[in-house]
Structure formats: structure tokens, C-alpha cells
Design a protein around this motif. Structure first.
Motif, PDB file in Angstrom:
ATOM      1  N   ALA A  12       0.776  -1.277   0.013  1.00 32.30           N
ATOM      2  CA  ALA A  12      -0.049  -0.029   0.077  1.00 32.30           C
ATOM      3  C   ALA A  12       0.680   1.072  -0.001  1.00 32.30           C
ATOM      4  N   ILE A  13       2.021   1.164   0.746  1.00 30.61           N
ATOM      5  CA  ILE A  13       2.978   2.322   0.755  1.00 30.61           C
ATOM      6  C   ILE A  13       3.484   2.732  -0.617  1.00 30.61           C
ATOM      7  N   LEU A  14       3.817   1.579  -1.068  1.00 32.88           N
ATOM      8  CA  LEU A  14       4.492   1.636  -2.687  1.00 32.88           C
ATOM      9  C   LEU A  14       3.298   2.281  -3.718  1.00 32.88           C
ATOM     10  N   ILE A  15       2.072   1.872  -3.137  1.00 31.69           N
ATOM     11  CA  ILE A  15       1.143   2.494  -4.349  1.00 31.69           C
ATOM     12  C   ILE A  15       0.996   3.872  -4.141  1.00 31.69           C
ATOM     13  N   GLU A  16       1.064   4.199  -2.872  1.00 29.41           N
ATOM     14  CA  GLU A  16       0.804   5.721  -2.522  1.00 29.41           C
ATOM     15  C   GLU A  16       2.104   6.599  -3.027  1.00 29.41           C
ATOM     16  N   GLU A  17       3.278   5.849  -2.860  1.00 28.28           N
ATOM     17  CA  GLU A  17       4.496   6.566  -3.361  1.00 28.28           C
ATOM     18  C   GLU A  17       4.260   6.827  -4.949  1.00 28.28           C
ATOM     19  N   ALA A  18       3.908   5.559  -5.494  1.00 27.14           N
ATOM     20  CA  ALA A  18       3.699   5.765  -6.886  1.00 27.14           C
ATOM     21  C   ALA A  18       2.833   6.846  -7.275  1.00 27.14           C
ATOM     22  N   LYS A  19       1.524   7.138  -6.645  1.00 30.02           N
ATOM     23  CA  LYS A  19       0.475   8.148  -6.969  1.00 30.02           C
ATOM     24  C   LYS A  19       1.298   9.548  -6.642  1.00 30.02           C
ATOM     25  N   GLU A  20       2.119   9.629  -5.609  1.00 26.48           N
ATOM     26  CA  GLU A  20       2.620  10.860  -5.274  1.00 26.48           C
ATOM     27  C   GLU A  20       3.889  11.187  -6.184  1.00 26.48           C
ATOM     28  N   SER A  21       4.335  10.328  -6.492  1.00 26.22           N
ATOM     29  CA  SER A  21       5.878  10.666  -7.440  1.00 26.22           C
ATOM     30  C   SER A  21       5.582  11.336  -8.739  1.00 26.22           C
ATOM     31  N   SER A  22       6.590  12.244  -8.918  1.00 30.12           N
ATOM     32  CA  SER A  22       6.493  12.861 -10.294  1.00 30.12           C
ATOM     33  C   SER A  22       7.432  12.162 -11.318  1.00 30.12           C
ATOM     34  N   ILE A  23       8.214  11.426 -10.971  1.00 28.08           N
ATOM     35  CA  ILE A  23       9.057  10.431 -11.786  1.00 28.08           C
ATOM     36  C   ILE A  23       8.558   9.221 -12.291  1.00 28.08           C
ATOM     37  N   PRO A  24       8.181   9.217 -13.687  1.00 30.45           N
ATOM     38  CA  PRO A  24       7.560   8.268 -14.376  1.00 30.45           C
ATOM     39  C   PRO A  24       8.115   6.782 -14.110  1.00 30.45           C
ATOM     40  N   ASN A  25       9.632   6.686 -14.063  1.00 30.57           N
ATOM     41  CA  ASN A  25      10.011   5.480 -13.944  1.00 30.57           C
ATOM     42  C   ASN A  25       9.846   4.973 -12.369  1.00 30.57           C
ATOM     43  N   LYS A  26       9.909   5.755 -11.517  1.00 32.74           N
ATOM     44  CA  LYS A  26       9.666   5.602 -10.104  1.00 32.74           C
ATOM     45  C   LYS A  26       8.170   5.149  -9.964  1.00 32.74           C
ATOM     46  N   LYS A  27       7.354   5.855 -10.466  1.00 31.88           N
ATOM     47  CA  LYS A  27       5.962   5.406 -10.485  1.00 31.88           C
ATOM     48  C   LYS A  27       5.701   3.899 -10.921  1.00 31.88           C
ATOM     49  N   THR A  28       6.117   3.580 -12.113  1.00 34.67           N
ATOM     50  CA  THR A  28       6.111   2.429 -12.756  1.00 34.67           C
ATOM     51  C   THR A  28       6.810   1.208 -11.813  1.00 34.67           C
ATOM     52  N   GLU A  29       7.894   1.595 -11.375  1.00 34.17           N
ATOM     53  CA  GLU A  29       8.675   0.774 -10.619  1.00 34.17           C
ATOM     54  C   GLU A  29       7.711   0.266  -9.196  1.00 34.17           C
ATOM     55  N   ASN A  30       7.288   1.331  -8.746  1.00 41.17           N
ATOM     56  CA  ASN A  30       6.412   1.043  -7.477  1.00 41.17           C
ATOM     57  C   ASN A  30       5.070   0.382  -7.894  1.00 41.17           C
ATOM     58  N   TYR A  31       4.414   0.630  -8.717  1.00 41.97           N
ATOM     59  CA  TYR A  31       3.416  -0.217  -8.985  1.00 41.97           C
ATOM     60  C   TYR A  31       3.650  -1.616  -9.383  1.00 41.97           C
ATOM     61  N   LYS A  32       4.774  -1.928 -10.045  1.00 41.61           N
ATOM     62  CA  LYS A  32       5.120  -3.420 -10.545  1.00 41.61           C
ATOM     63  C   LYS A  32       5.439  -3.898  -9.070  1.00 41.61           C
ATOM     64  N   ASN A  33       6.440  -3.386  -8.228  1.00 41.13           N
ATOM     65  CA  ASN A  33       6.789  -4.031  -7.113  1.00 41.13           C
ATOM     66  C   ASN A  33       5.435  -4.189  -6.126  1.00 41.13           C
ATOM     67  N   ALA A  34       4.764  -3.296  -5.938  1.00 43.10           N
ATOM     68  CA  ALA A  34       3.546  -3.353  -5.204  1.00 43.10           C
ATOM     69  C   ALA A  34       2.484  -4.582  -5.779  1.00 43.10           C
ATOM     70  N   ILE A  35       2.386  -4.657  -7.048  1.00 53.36           N
ATOM     71  CA  ILE A  35       1.488  -5.864  -7.725  1.00 53.36           C
ATOM     72  C   ILE A  35       2.389  -7.215  -7.404  1.00 53.36           C
ATOM     73  N   ALA A  36       3.477  -7.105  -7.491  1.00 50.39           N
ATOM     74  CA  ALA A  36       4.182  -8.605  -6.948  1.00 50.39           C
ATOM     75  C   ALA A  36       4.253  -8.903  -5.594  1.00 50.39           C
ATOM     76  N   MET A  37       4.107  -7.982  -4.767  1.00 49.63           N
ATOM     77  CA  MET A  37       3.833  -8.169  -3.285  1.00 49.63           C
ATOM     78  C   MET A  37       2.482  -8.707  -3.059  1.00 49.63           C
ATOM     79  N   TYR A  38       1.433  -7.931  -3.741  1.00 45.63           N
ATOM     80  CA  TYR A  38       0.088  -8.655  -3.682  1.00 45.63           C
ATOM     81  C   TYR A  38      -0.284 -10.128  -3.973  1.00 45.63           C
ATOM     82  N   GLU A  39       0.373 -10.189  -5.208  1.00 42.72           N
ATOM     83  CA  GLU A  39       0.227 -11.569  -5.681  1.00 42.72           C
ATOM     84  C   GLU A  39       0.587 -12.476  -4.909  1.00 42.72           C
TER      85      GLU A  39
END
Length: 165
Positions: A12-39
Motif C-alpha cells: 500500500a505504501i508503494l502504491i501511495e508513493e507511486a501516486k505521489e511521485s513525479s518521476i515516471p520510472n519510479k511510479k512504474t517501478e512502485n506499481y510493479k513492485n506492489a503488484i508482485a507483493m500483492y500477488e
């Protein structure tokens, strides 16, 4: 149980950080890491679907966006979330290259929006079907139906858009 709670909170923290980040690569990385954790966790389909949807929203490559929307739509359908599944199909339609593919996905979104009574979604899908439709007569029918709904719900911006097309 503590490890599961920790993993959920971390994702959930990774998702929030992705939403707040202005760096596209960081957003993408955080979403992918969060998905991997949730799965790796039990019963996280809602969170996974939402993360795939959000990831698709920021993808610059159309193919990757479509893939993420498709994953989200299937999970949303499994969960019975017809609104989000409809939104996913709608966005897939906007990313497709051919009119035939676009119409196919807009029709799927239209079916789901109709099922749940989402008049704005219905009107939007009809409008996009008009934009995508190569047959002018059919396109005009879609535009007319969209215009009727936009008028009914009082969406003046979309009324203007529909009339200008």
C-alpha cells in the motif's frame, strides 16, 4: 499474520508513493513492485486489479497499457466490479489501433455500463463508438444516442463535443 499485514502495508505504501511521485520510472517501478507483493498474498485481487489499472494509466507504450488494462478488467470481472471492468475496456478501446478493435472494446464497456445503469459511461461509450465507426450512418446513430444521454444528464461540455463531431 504479522508478515501478511506487513506485506499489505508495504504494498500500500508503494502504491501511495507511486501516486505521489513525479518521476515516471519510479511510479512504474512502485506499481510493479506492489503488484508482485500483492500477488504473493491471499485474497488481494481488488488491490491487484486497481494497481494494474493505475499502472496502465501511466504507461507510455500502448501495448503495455493494453496488457495492464486487460489484466485489470479480468480481475474486476471476477470480483463483480462492472464499473471498473467497463472503465478498463473503455480505456483499452482508446489505445487500440484499428476501428474494429476500438468498437469491440467500446461495445464491451457499453454492455457493462448499461448493466449497472451508468448513464455517463453509456453516453461516453456511444460517443467513442461514433468516433471509431467507419460507417457514417452507424456513427451518426451512436452520436445521436450519446447526445440524447448527455442532454438528459446535463453534461454541456460533452454535448458541445458531440455536436462538433
Amino acid at each position: 499474520l504479522c508478515r501478511i499485514d506487513f506485506a499489505k502495508k508495504s504494498a500500500a505504501i508503494l502504491i501511495e508513493e507511486a501516486k505521489e511521485s513525479s518521476i515516471p520510472n519510479k511510479k512504474t517501478e512502485n506499481y510493479k513492485n506492489a503488484i508482485a507483493m500483492y500477488e504473493k498474498l491471499p485474497k488481494q485481487d481488488c488491490e491487484i486489479a486497481s494497481a494494474y489499472f493505475d499502472l496502465a494509466q501511466i504507461c507510455t507504450a500502448k501495448e503495455e497499457a493494453i496488457m495492464n488494462y486487460q489484466k485489470a478488467s479480468q480481475l474486476f470481472l471476477t470480483l463483480g466490479n462492472d464499473q471498473q471492468a467497463g472503465d478498463s475496456f473503455y480505456h483499452i478501446g482508446s489505445k487500440c489501433k484499428t476501428a474494429e478493435e476500438q468498437l469491440s472494446y467500446y461495445k464491451r464497456s457499453l454492455e457493462l455500463y448499461t448493466k449497472i445503469g451508468n448513464e455517463q459511461g453509456i453516453a461516453n461509450a456511444l460517443y467513442k463508438m461514433g468516433v471509431s465507426c467507419p460507417n457514417q450512418t452507424e456513427a451518426m446513430d451512436y452520436y445521436k444516442k450519446a447526445l440524447e444521454l448527455y442532454t438528459k444528464i446535463g453534461n454541456t461540455q460533452y454535448i458541445a463535443n458531440t455536436l462538433s463531431d
